[in-house]
Design a protein around this motif. Structure first.
Motif, PDB file in Angstrom:
ATOM      1  N   ASP A  77       0.769  -1.226  -0.023  1.00 53.15           N
ATOM      2  CA  ASP A  77      -0.027   0.019  -0.110  1.00 53.15           C
ATOM      3  C   ASP A  77       1.066   1.125  -0.137  1.00 53.15           C
ATOM      4  O   ASP A  77       1.773   1.496   0.822  1.00 53.15           O
ATOM      5  CB  ASP A  77      -0.949   0.014   1.245  1.00 53.15           C
ATOM      6  CG  ASP A  77      -2.125  -0.839   1.007  1.00 53.15           C
ATOM      7  OD1 ASP A  77      -2.711  -0.923   0.056  1.00 53.15           O
ATOM      8  OD2 ASP A  77      -2.640  -1.296   2.065  1.00 53.15           O
ATOM      9  N   LEU A  78       0.640   2.167  -0.774  1.00 55.53           N
ATOM     10  CA  LEU A  78       1.115   3.568  -0.679  1.00 55.53           C
ATOM     11  C   LEU A  78      -0.123   4.446  -0.717  1.00 55.53           C
ATOM     12  O   LEU A  78      -0.798   4.708  -1.421  1.00 55.53           O
ATOM     13  CB  LEU A  78       1.887   3.751  -2.219  1.00 55.53           C
ATOM     14  CG  LEU A  78       2.430   5.128  -2.341  1.00 55.53           C
ATOM     15  CD1 LEU A  78       3.516   5.555  -1.487  1.00 55.53           C
ATOM     16  CD2 LEU A  78       2.991   5.299  -3.920  1.00 55.53           C
ATOM     17  N   PHE A  79       0.175   5.542   0.200  1.00 59.54           N
ATOM     18  CA  PHE A  79      -0.733   6.518   0.427  1.00 59.54           C
ATOM     19  C   PHE A  79       0.303   7.940   0.512  1.00 59.54           C
ATOM     20  O   PHE A  79       1.314   7.869   0.843  1.00 59.54           O
ATOM     21  CB  PHE A  79      -1.299   6.568   1.747  1.00 59.54           C
ATOM     22  CG  PHE A  79      -2.031   5.087   2.062  1.00 59.54           C
ATOM     23  CD1 PHE A  79      -3.042   4.739   1.266  1.00 59.54           C
ATOM     24  CD2 PHE A  79      -1.722   4.449   3.000  1.00 59.54           C
ATOM     25  CE1 PHE A  79      -3.632   3.395   1.251  1.00 59.54           C
ATOM     26  CE2 PHE A  79      -2.111   3.114   3.235  1.00 59.54           C
ATOM     27  CZ  PHE A  79      -3.099   2.595   2.217  1.00 59.54           C
ATOM     28  N   TYR A  80      -0.334   8.862  -0.176  1.00 61.33           N
ATOM     29  CA  TYR A  80       0.298  10.174  -0.295  1.00 61.33           C
ATOM     30  C   TYR A  80      -0.889  11.487  -0.126  1.00 61.33           C
ATOM     31  O   TYR A  80      -1.872  11.248  -0.633  1.00 61.33           O
ATOM     32  CB  TYR A  80       1.154  10.154  -1.473  1.00 61.33           C
ATOM     33  CG  TYR A  80       0.455   9.991  -2.856  1.00 61.33           C
ATOM     34  CD1 TYR A  80      -0.269  10.994  -3.442  1.00 61.33           C
ATOM     35  CD2 TYR A  80       0.466   8.647  -3.216  1.00 61.33           C
ATOM     36  CE1 TYR A  80      -1.042  10.853  -4.723  1.00 61.33           C
ATOM     37  CE2 TYR A  80      -0.337   8.490  -4.493  1.00 61.33           C
ATOM     38  CZ  TYR A  80      -0.956   9.332  -4.965  1.00 61.33           C
ATOM     39  OH  TYR A  80      -1.849   9.244  -6.261  1.00 61.33           O
ATOM     40  N   PHE A  81      -0.065  12.398   0.235  1.00 60.93           N
ATOM     41  CA  PHE A  81      -0.872  13.721   0.331  1.00 60.93           C
ATOM     42  C   PHE A  81      -0.188  14.950   0.459  1.00 60.93           C
ATOM     43  O   PHE A  81       1.041  14.873   1.092  1.00 60.93           O
ATOM     44  CB  PHE A  81      -1.965  13.541   1.441  1.00 60.93           C
ATOM     45  CG  PHE A  81      -1.401  13.416   2.746  1.00 60.93           C
ATOM     46  CD1 PHE A  81      -1.097  14.332   3.562  1.00 60.93           C
ATOM     47  CD2 PHE A  81      -0.871  12.024   3.219  1.00 60.93           C
ATOM     48  CE1 PHE A  81      -0.786  14.246   5.057  1.00 60.93           C
ATOM     49  CE2 PHE A  81      -0.500  11.877   4.343  1.00 60.93           C
ATOM     50  CZ  PHE A  81      -0.235  12.943   5.488  1.00 60.93           C
ATOM     51  N   ASN A  82      -0.504  15.996   0.019  1.00 58.59           N
ATOM     52  CA  ASN A  82       0.160  17.289   0.189  1.00 58.59           C
ATOM     53  C   ASN A  82      -0.132  18.017   1.319  1.00 58.59           C
ATOM     54  O   ASN A  82      -1.197  17.963   1.772  1.00 58.59           O
ATOM     55  CB  ASN A  82      -0.123  18.227  -1.022  1.00 58.59           C
ATOM     56  CG  ASN A  82       0.437  17.805  -2.378  1.00 58.59           C
ATOM     57  OD1 ASN A  82       1.769  17.806  -2.402  1.00 58.59           O
ATOM     58  ND2 ASN A  82      -0.248  17.336  -3.326  1.00 58.59           N
ATOM     59  N   THR A  83       0.953  18.689   1.988  1.00 54.63           N
ATOM     60  CA  THR A  83       0.534  19.468   3.139  1.00 54.63           C
ATOM     61  C   THR A  83       1.516  20.826   2.683  1.00 54.63           C
ATOM     62  O   THR A  83       2.391  20.926   1.774  1.00 54.63           O
ATOM     63  CB  THR A  83       1.569  18.797   4.258  1.00 54.63           C
ATOM     64  OG1 THR A  83       2.656  18.668   4.114  1.00 54.63           O
ATOM     65  CG2 THR A  83       0.813  17.432   4.257  1.00 54.63           C
TER      66      THR A  83
END
Length: 252
Positions: free
Chosen positions: A220-226
């Motif tokens: 699983d790979l999750f990513y998000f901008n901050t």
């Protein structure tokens, strides 16, 4: 303009009444008579082979009457709309009609005006159902279109939580993401905020695509901008930090 035509099955053991109803339906442009049946048995045989939008049926018929036919339709073909035809002295059947969610109830002798009113009620019910389904499909399309933004927002909310609770993790499960078990490694890819804004945004997109390609072997790979940069979370029981380090160096 709504150009849809709806199909209707007419069921009545009295041939003259059936022919008169069919003739009246054929004189308007919203419904097409898909078939006729003399009783409930023939009607069910027809429905096994063909799809219709409406069944207009007499209540008192040999073999299988209208009430039993309607019950079977409700069980096997729940989307079909039903209208009853009945003799005046059988009005008690109206109670059953209500239970079976029958759209219209015609009393014999059936007038031309009653038939047209019945068809109008059927058309309104079918149109309302179509619009509801169509709007739901549009809503589903928009939801999937904005799903990445919704997930990203949920991850950003997670950053501000003092404690990670079961309720917090359950919210992610709505998006098909299970963070309740596994081996996690979290990282942050920082960007030089002194660079041109548009260039940084293009770089974010580039890095997301690169990250997905380089980490496709992980579970699983999750990513998000901050505001700090691009956060990524990898969940894989067999993950090795050295392997990830090589990937990140390669990306740099």
């Amino acid at each position: 303009m709504d150009n849809r035509k709806y199909t209707i099955l007419v069921v009545d053991d009295e041939k003259k009444i059936r022919e008169r109803i069919v003739e009246k339906i054929n004189r308007q442009d919203k419904f097409i008579v898909a078939g006729e049946a003399e009783n409930g048995v023939d009607a069910l045989d027809f429905l096994e082979k063909y799809t219709v939008d409406v069944v207009l049926t007499d209540i008192k018929m040999p073999f299988i009457g209208g009430i039993d036919l309607a019950k079977e339709i409700r069980k096997s073909y729940p989307k079909i709309k039903i209208a009853f035809i009945s003799g005046y002295n059988e009005f008690e059947y109206a109670k059953e009609a209500i239970k079976l969610n029958v759209i219209s109830y015609l009393s014999k002798p059936v007038t031309d005006d009653e038939i047209m009113q019945c068809l109008k009620r059927m058309e309104d019910a079918l149109l309302e159902e179509y619009q509801m389904i169509y709007n739901q499909e549009r809503l589903d399309h928009i939801y999937h279109q904005y799903l990445p933004a919704l997930v990203e927002n949920q991850f950003n909310l997670l950053l501000s939580d003092r404690d990670i609770t079961k309720e917090t993790l359950d919210k992610f499960k709505v998006f098909g993401i299970d963070l309740s078990y596994g081996e996690f490694i979290t990282g942050l890819i920082e960007f030089d905020t002194k660079e041109d804004f548009l260039m940084i945004e293009k770089l974010r997109i580039f890095m997301i695509n690169l990250l997905k390609r380089k980490c496709e072997s992980f579970h699983d790979l999750f990513y998000f901008n901050t505001g700090y940069g691009l956060v990524f979370i990898i969940n894989d029981l067999n993950i090795h930090e050295k392997e990830l380090e090589l990937i990140l160096n390669d990306m740099i």
